[in-house]
Design a protein around this motif. Structure first.
Motif, PDB file in Angstrom:
ATOM      1  N   VAL A  57       0.825  -1.210   0.000  1.00 27.58           N
ATOM      2  CA  VAL A  57       0.000   0.000   0.000  1.00 27.58           C
ATOM      3  C   VAL A  57       0.863   1.266   0.000  1.00 27.58           C
ATOM      4  N   GLU A  58       2.063   1.198   0.565  1.00 30.90           N
ATOM      5  CA  GLU A  58       2.976   2.348   0.526  1.00 30.90           C
ATOM      6  C   GLU A  58       3.260   2.797  -0.903  1.00 30.90           C
ATOM      7  N   GLU A  59       3.196   1.869  -1.849  1.00 32.87           N
ATOM      8  CA  GLU A  59       3.502   2.165  -3.256  1.00 32.87           C
ATOM      9  C   GLU A  59       2.266   2.543  -4.075  1.00 32.87           C
ATOM     10  N   TRP A  60       1.104   2.381  -3.504  1.00 27.88           N
ATOM     11  CA  TRP A  60      -0.117   2.649  -4.247  1.00 27.88           C
ATOM     12  C   TRP A  60      -0.331   4.142  -4.464  1.00 27.88           C
ATOM     13  N   ILE A  61      -1.100   4.441  -5.492  1.00 27.30           N
ATOM     14  CA  ILE A  61      -1.532   5.811  -5.767  1.00 27.30           C
ATOM     15  C   ILE A  61      -3.053   5.826  -5.674  1.00 27.30           C
ATOM     16  N   PHE A  62      -3.565   6.814  -4.965  1.00 30.05           N
ATOM     17  CA  PHE A  62      -4.999   6.928  -4.724  1.00 30.05           C
ATOM     18  C   PHE A  62      -5.558   8.149  -5.437  1.00 30.05           C
ATOM     19  N   HIS A  63      -6.853   8.125  -5.668  1.00 30.34           N
ATOM     20  CA  HIS A  63      -7.553   9.335  -6.096  1.00 30.34           C
ATOM     21  C   HIS A  63      -7.738  10.169  -4.835  1.00 30.34           C
ATOM     22  N   PRO A  64      -7.163  11.362  -4.790  1.00 30.19           N
ATOM     23  CA  PRO A  64      -7.249  12.150  -3.559  1.00 30.19           C
ATOM     24  C   PRO A  64      -8.657  12.655  -3.292  1.00 30.19           C
ATOM     25  N   ALA A  65      -8.885  12.970  -2.029  1.00 32.63           N
ATOM     26  CA  ALA A  65     -10.136  13.636  -1.670  1.00 32.63           C
ATOM     27  C   ALA A  65     -10.147  15.009  -2.329  1.00 32.63           C
ATOM     28  N   LYS A  66     -11.323  15.578  -2.489  1.00 36.59           N
ATOM     29  CA  LYS A  66     -11.427  16.914  -3.092  1.00 36.59           C
ATOM     30  C   LYS A  66     -12.319  17.799  -2.261  1.00 36.59           C
ATOM     31  N   ARG A  67     -11.957  19.049  -2.222  1.00 37.92           N
ATOM     32  CA  ARG A  67     -12.796  20.092  -1.641  1.00 37.92           C
ATOM     33  C   ARG A  67     -13.103  21.013  -2.807  1.00 37.92           C
ATOM     34  N   GLY A  68     -14.338  20.929  -3.289  1.00 33.26           N
ATOM     35  CA  GLY A  68     -14.663  21.611  -4.544  1.00 33.26           C
ATOM     36  C   GLY A  68     -13.918  20.896  -5.656  1.00 33.26           C
ATOM     37  N   ASP A  69     -13.129  21.646  -6.419  1.00 30.29           N
ATOM     38  CA  ASP A  69     -12.333  21.043  -7.489  1.00 30.29           C
ATOM     39  C   ASP A  69     -10.884  20.815  -7.085  1.00 30.29           C
TER      40      ASP A  69
END
Length: 86
Positions: A57-69
């Motif tokens: 999981v340290e190597e994974w890339i996630f879709h970040p949370a967003k505040r607005g855009d």
């Protein structure tokens, strides 16, 4: 997380001993989608599986949370399941 993330490596020793388990991780994610920090919330019964989960999981890339855009830092609980197929 994204579909390009590789599954964790199942340690050979765990396979030989038929060890299975689930590791629940809390993951802090940078606005760029990279992992900032990982905490084990619920370990499996085998430290070797816990380490393999964290390393993957340290190597994974996630879709970040967003505040607005705008992407922002966030946290996510991620279960990592180790199961041997018959």
């Amino acid at each position: 997380h994204t579909s390009e993330n590789l599954p964790p490596h199942y340690p050979a020793r765990a396979i030989r001993r038929n060890w299975e388990g689930t590791v629940l991780l809390k993951v802090w994610i940078h606005p760029n989608g990279r992992v900032n920090r990982i905490e084990i919330l619920e370990p499996s019964k085998h430290a070797i599986l816990d380490r393999a989960a964290v390393q993957a999981v340290e190597e994974w890339i996630f879709h970040p949370a967003k505040r607005g855009d705008l992407p922002v830092s966030g946290t996510l609980e991620v279960p990592v399941i180790f199961r041997l197929s018959n």
